[in-house]
Design a protein around this motif. Structure first.
Motif, PDB file in Angstrom:
ATOM      1  N   GLU A 106      -6.226  61.901  36.853  1.00 12.64           N
ATOM      2  CA  GLU A 106      -6.217  60.655  36.070  1.00 12.64           C
ATOM      3  C   GLU A 106      -7.579  59.973  36.135  1.00 12.64           C
ATOM      4  OE1 GLU A 106      -3.641  57.636  37.715  1.00 12.64           O
ATOM      5  OE2 GLU A 106      -3.706  56.441  35.866  1.00 12.64           O
ATOM      6  N   ASP A 159      -2.951  59.814  44.167  1.00 15.92           N
ATOM      7  CA  ASP A 159      -3.066  58.783  43.135  1.00 15.92           C
ATOM      8  C   ASP A 159      -3.348  57.472  43.837  1.00 15.92           C
ATOM      9  OD1 ASP A 159      -2.930  57.301  40.797  1.00 15.92           O
ATOM     10  OD2 ASP A 159      -0.965  58.056  40.204  1.00 15.92           O
ATOM     11  N   PHE A 169      -0.676  49.767  44.831  1.00 17.17           N
ATOM     12  CA  PHE A 169       0.617  50.477  44.857  1.00 17.17           C
ATOM     13  C   PHE A 169       1.522  49.947  45.962  1.00 17.17           C
ATOM     14  CE2 PHE A 169      -1.274  54.747  43.104  1.00 17.17           C
ATOM     15  CZ  PHE A 169      -1.615  54.098  41.931  1.00 17.17           C
ATOM     16  N   GLU A 190      -3.749  60.645  32.046  1.00 20.19           N
ATOM     17  CA  GLU A 190      -3.323  61.273  33.298  1.00 20.19           C
ATOM     18  C   GLU A 190      -2.372  62.446  33.081  1.00 20.19           C
ATOM     19  OE1 GLU A 190      -0.895  58.835  35.929  1.00 20.19           O
ATOM     20  OE2 GLU A 190      -1.063  57.158  34.561  1.00 20.19           O
ATOM     21  N   ASP A 249      -7.110  52.627  38.812  1.00 19.47           N
ATOM     22  CA  ASP A 249      -6.023  53.607  38.888  1.00 19.47           C
ATOM     23  C   ASP A 249      -6.566  54.984  38.511  1.00 19.47           C
ATOM     24  OD1 ASP A 249      -3.593  54.932  38.897  1.00 19.47           O
ATOM     25  OD2 ASP A 249      -2.826  53.956  37.081  1.00 19.47           O
ATOM     26  N   SER A 250      -6.662  55.879  39.479  1.00 20.30           N
ATOM     27  CA  SER A 250      -7.126  57.242  39.192  1.00 20.30           C
ATOM     28  C   SER A 250      -6.509  58.213  40.181  1.00 20.30           C
ATOM     29  CB  SER A 250      -8.653  57.331  39.278  1.00 20.30           C
ATOM     30  OG  SER A 250      -9.245  56.595  38.233  1.00 20.30           O
TER      31      SER A 250
HETATM   32 MG    MG Z   1      -2.389  56.535  38.888  1.00 19.97          MG
END
Ligand code: MG
Ligand code: MG
Length: 259
Positions: free
Chosen positions: A232, A94, A57, A201, A105-106
């Motif tokens: 997510e 996130d 990110f 998500e 990605d979670s």
């Molecule tokens: Mg995410």
């Protein structure tokens, strides 16, 4: 037609998913009244880099941090800041990683200390709606089956589904096809094929579903300023039952978080 991942690619996505899952647990251990979201971000960034990965990110379209930290009425994409978490808050965390050329990605929404009953319900229902979506993520279904499963479950508790944002495919890119909306109609949308890797998500609001974008161009707030939750997970579409790549076991099975 969305191309399914090879088993070799799925293994690399699994490695990312485990790093992300463990990072969320590291953050969760430290969520408490008196802690700033910037401190939590620092813990996560260190953990991600110590595991040989990069926080994906950071710098993505100019995003300034390793994690999105979305407190209370912020749905997603909040910046970590010097805001001090207070008893009764919720914080949606996130996390994204880049490792060996693939992405993780979670997200998980943590309660800060004791939260009121409605907030507790919002967290439980949002997470359960995610698992309903995962149950629908099987080969032969379509993305609308996932959206329907999430939406019908969340709305049955009187909560509402944010529609402006959605889940997505995951691979070498953080956001790949197909889009995975959290609302929809059964039998509609993209066909799900074995080997597709997707992030489901749900973003679920305690009040109305309306949202607006903050002036910084990132943080998405609920229009009525009531709380919103976001969970997510990354799954592989399989025949009969989806395979989870990321997991909340590191958060929920070591007793450090009050779930
Ligand atoms: Mg995410
Ligand atoms: Mg995502």
């Amino acid at each position: 037609m969305v191309k399914p991942k090879t088993e070799e690619e799925i293994e690399l996505l699994r490695e990312n998913a485990i790093i992300v899952s463990k990072t969320l647990a590291e953050v969760g251990k430290r969520v408490a009244p008196g802690v700033t979201t910037l401190e939590l971000n620092r813990v996560a960034e260190t953990f991600i880099r110590d595991n040989g990965a990069v926080p994906s990110f950071l710098g993505f379209e100019g995003f300034p941090a390793a994690l999105c930290m979305s407190v209370n009425d912020v749905v997603v994409h909040g910046f970590p800041s010097d805001y001090v978490l207070r008893e009764g808050d919720i914080v949606s965390v996130d996390c994204g990683t880049l490792y060996k050329g693939y992405n993780g990605d979670s997200a998980y929404t943590f309660p800060v200390g004791e939260v009121d009953a409605e907030t507790r319900s919002l967290l439980d229902v949002t997470k359960a709606s995610l698992y309903k979506g995962i149950e629908a993520a099987v080969a032969g279904n379509r993305t609308g089956d996932i959206g329907y499963a999430v939406q019908s479950y969340a709305e049955s508790f009187g909560f509402s589904v944010v529609r402006e944002l959605e889940g997505h495919g995951l691979g070498k890119e953080m956001h790949e096809e197909p889009g995975v909306p959290n609302y929809g109609r059964r039998g509609k949308g993209t066909h799900l094929v074995e080997g597709m890797v997707i992030c489901i998500e749900p973003m679920i609001n305690a009040g109305a579903r309306g949202v607006y974008l903050a002036r910084n161009g990132w943080a998405v707030h609920t229009s009525d300023h009531r709380k919103s939750a976001h969970y997510e997970l990354t799954v592989v579409v399989r025949k009969g039952k989806a395979e989870q790549l990321s997991t909340y076991d590191f958060i929920e099975k070591d007793g450090t978080v009050n779930i």
